[in-house]
Design a protein around this motif. Structure first.
Motif, PDB file in Angstrom:
ATOM      1  N   UNK A 320     -55.937 -48.566  -2.080  1.00  0.00           N
ATOM      2  CA  UNK A 320     -55.598 -47.638  -1.005  1.00  0.00           C
ATOM      3  C   UNK A 320     -56.693 -46.623  -0.713  1.00  0.00           C
ATOM      4  N   UNK A 321     -57.630 -46.428  -1.632  1.00  0.00           N
ATOM      5  CA  UNK A 321     -58.707 -45.456  -1.437  1.00  0.00           C
ATOM      6  C   UNK A 321     -59.863 -46.138  -0.709  1.00  0.00           C
ATOM      7  N   UNK A 322     -60.027 -45.761   0.539  1.00  0.00           N
ATOM      8  CA  UNK A 322     -60.968 -46.446   1.414  1.00  0.00           C
ATOM      9  C   UNK A 322     -62.406 -46.280   0.947  1.00  0.00           C
ATOM     10  N   UNK A 323     -62.779 -45.080   0.530  1.00  0.00           N
ATOM     11  CA  UNK A 323     -64.163 -44.844   0.099  1.00  0.00           C
ATOM     12  C   UNK A 323     -64.516 -45.649  -1.147  1.00  0.00           C
ATOM     13  N   UNK A 324     -63.565 -45.739  -2.075  1.00  0.00           N
ATOM     14  CA  UNK A 324     -63.818 -46.481  -3.310  1.00  0.00           C
ATOM     15  C   UNK A 324     -63.952 -47.980  -3.026  1.00  0.00           C
ATOM     16  N   UNK A 345     -51.917 -52.258  -1.162  1.00  0.00           N
ATOM     17  CA  UNK A 345     -52.677 -51.451  -0.225  1.00  0.00           C
ATOM     18  C   UNK A 345     -53.715 -52.209   0.569  1.00  0.00           C
ATOM     19  N   UNK A 346     -53.784 -53.508   0.412  1.00  0.00           N
ATOM     20  CA  UNK A 346     -54.766 -54.307   1.146  1.00  0.00           C
ATOM     21  C   UNK A 346     -54.216 -54.617   2.539  1.00  0.00           C
ATOM     22  N   UNK A 347     -54.368 -53.660   3.449  1.00  0.00           N
ATOM     23  CA  UNK A 347     -53.941 -53.867   4.820  1.00  0.00           C
ATOM     24  C   UNK A 347     -55.143 -54.255   5.680  1.00  0.00           C
ATOM     25  N   UNK A 348     -54.933 -54.335   6.977  1.00  0.00           N
ATOM     26  CA  UNK A 348     -56.015 -54.750   7.875  1.00  0.00           C
ATOM     27  C   UNK A 348     -57.187 -53.777   7.835  1.00  0.00           C
ATOM     28  N   UNK A 368     -50.758 -60.775  -0.774  1.00  0.00           N
ATOM     29  CA  UNK A 368     -51.241 -59.630   0.018  1.00  0.00           C
ATOM     30  C   UNK A 368     -50.344 -59.508   1.251  1.00  0.00           C
ATOM     31  N   UNK A 369     -49.214 -58.831   1.107  1.00  0.00           N
ATOM     32  CA  UNK A 369     -48.175 -58.843   2.132  1.00  0.00           C
ATOM     33  C   UNK A 369     -48.486 -57.946   3.318  1.00  0.00           C
ATOM     34  N   UNK A 370     -49.425 -57.014   3.208  1.00  0.00           N
ATOM     35  CA  UNK A 370     -49.736 -56.106   4.311  1.00  0.00           C
ATOM     36  C   UNK A 370     -50.766 -56.681   5.274  1.00  0.00           C
ATOM     37  N   UNK A 371     -51.477 -57.676   4.864  1.00  0.00           N
ATOM     38  CA  UNK A 371     -52.522 -58.257   5.697  1.00  0.00           C
ATOM     39  C   UNK A 371     -51.905 -59.142   6.779  1.00  0.00           C
TER      40      UNK A 371
END
Length: 446
Positions: A320-324, A345-348, A368-371
């Motif tokens: 979920x942490x975009x920068x990391x 947290x692996x979304x588009x 990966x259910x959010x993708x």
């Protein structure tokens, strides 16, 4: 004819005086040689004529599941069976400490002492991909004391000089030094409940290639490992700490390191930057990590990357942490195989950062259910070297949303495994899309 009272004398051999034998007596006399027990033959063990090497070859041909039965034949077979055993898990520490284990199995090369050090009450499996929890290690009452474990290690080292793999918990530096001195061929070591001071004994293993550490390890411990284990090929850290300096030291000193795995880490901010110094690293695995990096000091990550990296494996990680995640993908920009398995947290938006991985040939997505389909398409259309695509259990990836461009990409793939959900029938959806022969053979009806 005279009827006088005088008894008539007859010949003792006259057939008239013989009693006729009964039918049962005649049958018994006729078959007497069948009913009598066979003559006794002296018993002897013909295997005594065989030398030990020949008998060992014969016993080795027997399936391992039946060898225990052979060990019950005699003391000689028991001894020979013991020489064939190479791997064992010890649950009774007394058997090891008394010396019975090494005398019974003198040629062991794989010994697991974890259950024994826990008093035989706990059975666990630790390692990347099967890591669950090491909370039991915090229960000091379940563990044998370090002094007791060291005594057992000294007995093991004295009787098993051919040891190649050892798994042990709560050992001390002295116990490991005794093993390192006697077992010079040891190549794989797994330490549970370890700390920085314990790792002082690890550097004595000259030929150590695989090391797994479970416990409270800091930068100091990583530096000790780096200075002593310069032939490491694979390093796994489970629940360990450390930071940029420790990982950097590993990369600079362990030039042969090819696989680096981290499970549920407690690393300090900026530790990802140290991976850039692992010039020969080929595989990076992150498993059950609640965070990739804290976000501070990520500028170090952008200055270097792993030039030889081929595989990036993320399993049960929080993304979920975009920068990391951006820093991670930048570090692994040379990766050719990328795996996302049950990552949260692996979304588009997060997956779009994977466009930094421009040399990907294999992509595997599972759980990966959010993708979504559009999020997947926006990335893989930029990967011109993509040859293998596997999508499993990603419920928001729909067959009905596949665009013509994505269909063309599928037709050029070498391998396609498409099972985003149980209702997916891609082979039917793409029948009219001009699917090519190259990829068509890999479509299978679900």
């Amino acid at each position: 004819m005279s009827f006088s009272g005088k008894k008539k004398e007859t010949s003792p051999v006259s057939p008239l005086n013989k009693r006729r034998a009964s039918w049962s007596e005649l049958w018994v006399n006729h078959h007497h040689h069948f009913l009598s027990p066979p003559p006794q033959i002296p018993k002897s063990d013909l295997t005594l004529l065989l030398p030990d090497p020949t008998l060992l070859i014969i016993i080795a041909k027997v399936p391992p599941s039946h060898r225990k039965t052979l060990s019950l034949v005699c003391k000689r077979w028991l001894r020979l069976h013991g020489t064939l055993v190479r791997s064992i898990k010890v649950s009774d520490w007394g058997v090891l400490e008394s010396g019975r284990l090494v005398s019974r199995f003198p040629n062991l090369d794989n010994v697991d002492l974890v259950v024994g050090t826990c008093g035989g009450l706990v059975s666990v499996t630790v390692g990347v991909g099967c890591y669950q929890s090491v909370d039991f290690i915090e229960e000091e009452r379940l563990l044998l004391s370090a002094e007791t474990v060291d005594r057992g290690l000294r007995v093991l080292a004295g009787g098993c000089s051919t040891l190649r793999r050892l798994v042990v918990a709560n050992a001390s530096e002295l116990g490991l030094l005794s093993v390192a001195e006697a077992c010079t061929r040891l190549q794989e070591l797994e330490l549970l409940k370890c700390c920085d001071s314990v790792l002082l004994g690890v550097g004595a293993f000259e030929n150590l290639q695989i090391l797994r550490l479970v416990g409270l390890v800091s930068d100091i411990g990583l530096m000790i490992v780096a200075q002593g284990c310069k032939r490491l090929v694979k390093l796994e850290l489970v629940g360990c700490g450390g930071g940029f300096d420790g990982v950097k030291e590993i990369g600079e000193c362990c030039q042969m390191l090819e696989e680096f795995s981290v499970c549920d880490h407690k690393m300090e901010a900026g530790w990802l930057g140290g991976l850039g110094y692992c010039e020969n690293l080929k595989t990076l695995k992150l498993v059950s990590c609640k965070k990739i990096d804290c976000g501070f000091g990520l500028g170090e990550c952008l200055s270097r990357s792993c030039p030889a990296l081929e595989r990036l494996h993320l399993e049960k990680c929080q993304l979920r942490e975009k920068d990391a995640v951006k820093a991670l993908f930048k570090m692994c920009e040379a990766a050719r195989e990328v795996v996302f398995q049950d990552c949260w947290g692996l979304d588009d938006d997060i997956f779009s950062l994977a466009m930094a991985l421009r040399r990907v040939k294999l992509l595997y997505l599972e759980g990966c259910s959010l993708l979504t389909t559009s999020g997947l398409e926006s990335v893989i259309l930029h990967w011109h070297e993509l040859e293998h695509l596997k999508v499993v259990s990603c419920k928001n990836v729909k067959d009905s949303e596949i665009s013509p461009l994505l269909s063309v990409l599928f037709s050029n793939l070498v391998e396609l495994q498409w099972r985003p959900d149980t209702r997916s029938h891609l082979w039917l959806s793409l029948t009219e899309s001009g699917i090519g022969n190259k990829g068509g053979k890999f479509f299978k009806k679900i």
